[in-house]
Design a protein around this motif. Sequence first.
Motif, PDB file in Angstrom:
ATOM      1  N   TYR A 230       0.983   1.239  34.763  1.00 42.27           N
ATOM      2  CA  TYR A 230       0.846   2.533  35.428  1.00 42.27           C
ATOM      3  C   TYR A 230      -0.605   2.950  35.625  1.00 42.27           C
ATOM      4  CZ  TYR A 230       5.824   2.898  34.461  1.00 42.27           C
ATOM      5  OH  TYR A 230       7.179   2.658  34.417  1.00 42.27           O
ATOM      6  N   LEU A 250       6.960  -2.480  37.456  1.00 46.31           N
ATOM      7  CA  LEU A 250       6.986  -1.809  38.749  1.00 46.31           C
ATOM      8  C   LEU A 250       7.124  -2.834  39.872  1.00 46.31           C
ATOM      9  CD1 LEU A 250       4.072   0.753  38.232  1.00 46.31           C
ATOM     10  CD2 LEU A 250       6.522   1.240  38.155  1.00 46.31           C
ATOM     11  N   SER A 251       7.985  -2.538  40.828  1.00 45.34           N
ATOM     12  CA  SER A 251       8.083  -3.362  42.028  1.00 45.34           C
ATOM     13  C   SER A 251       6.866  -3.070  42.911  1.00 45.34           C
ATOM     14  CB  SER A 251       9.371  -3.039  42.779  1.00 45.34           C
ATOM     15  OG  SER A 251       9.334  -1.713  43.273  1.00 45.34           O
ATOM     16  N   TRP A 253       6.426  -1.775  45.950  1.00 42.63           N
ATOM     17  CA  TRP A 253       6.387  -0.457  46.579  1.00 42.63           C
ATOM     18  C   TRP A 253       6.410   0.662  45.560  1.00 42.63           C
ATOM     19  CZ3 TRP A 253       4.548  -0.116  51.184  1.00 42.63           C
ATOM     20  CH2 TRP A 253       4.737  -1.159  52.099  1.00 42.63           C
ATOM     21  N   ALA A 254       7.090   0.445  44.431  1.00 47.07           N
ATOM     22  CA  ALA A 254       7.066   1.457  43.369  1.00 47.07           C
ATOM     23  C   ALA A 254       5.661   1.599  42.797  1.00 47.07           C
ATOM     24  CB  ALA A 254       8.063   1.099  42.273  1.00 47.07           C
ATOM     25  N   ALA A 257       3.574   3.511  45.185  1.00 44.59           N
ATOM     26  CA  ALA A 257       3.908   4.940  45.133  1.00 44.59           C
ATOM     27  C   ALA A 257       3.204   5.624  43.963  1.00 44.59           C
ATOM     28  CB  ALA A 257       5.421   5.121  45.027  1.00 44.59           C
TER      29      ALA A 257
END
Length: 279
Positions: A230, A250-251, A253-254, A257
């Motif tokens: 993160y 996290l993928s 696109w995640a 984001a």
Amino acid sequence: MTAVAVDKPVLERAELPGDIRVTLPRLLRSEWSKFWSLRSSYFALGGLVLAMIGFGALFSAVTANQYPDMSRVQQAAVDPAQVSLRGYVIAQLVIGVLGVLVVTGEYGTGMIRSSIAAAPRRWPVLVAKAAVFAGITLVVTEIAAFGAFFVGQAFLDGQGIGTTLAADGVLRAVVGTGLYLTVVGLVGTGIGFVLRSTAGSVATVFGLLLVLPVLGQALPASWGDNINPYLPSNAGQQLLVVHPDAAATLSPWAGFAVFCGYALAALLAGGYLLRRRDA
């Protein structure tokens, strides 16, 4: 003696246009003019394109030259798309600095006072500046990313290890490079509004992009596994991974984001302080 009358020109009062309101389209035009009036804009964007394409070509040429001498394990680990896009590491620093300068440059010259006087509500100034900067940056970084990809693949194709945009995840990685760099610039813009100091803002951007991930690696595994994904650059760079790990937190696109959330937080903080403080 008869006095001769001399006709004097009649000075007519200049009439102001009927509508002199400060609107967002007018602020956008103003920010567009200010951006292209700075030589640093041309140097930074030109340096970004050269860094992306030049380093992409360099890394691709070196990889292609060394490929026959690699072990099979090393050859299997070569990702041709990521090799050609590796110049983003330098490009992110260039665009981060430019994002800072479009804000702190006005504070340094005092021009920000004119901007605030013209738009007392202040929020439109931030929105216009961020929108113009993001639009220009996105176009330039996408051109640089596609240029780096195609130039890099020209070197790698010599060893038969090149790839195409149709391959799984490649188009996303190339487009994602431009998106990632654009958000990096917006992070710099937001921090510029918060700190108003070029040196302090640049140091903060570099710390977020370069230092924070290194510090995260020093954390105990139980902490690092939950924190590192993160962190700003770690999250944003997930979009650049052609073959993401299925076990990743996290993928692509995640992660992007989450990175956009950091940029939005910086801009909101900058907007809040812009309203609270004197110019």
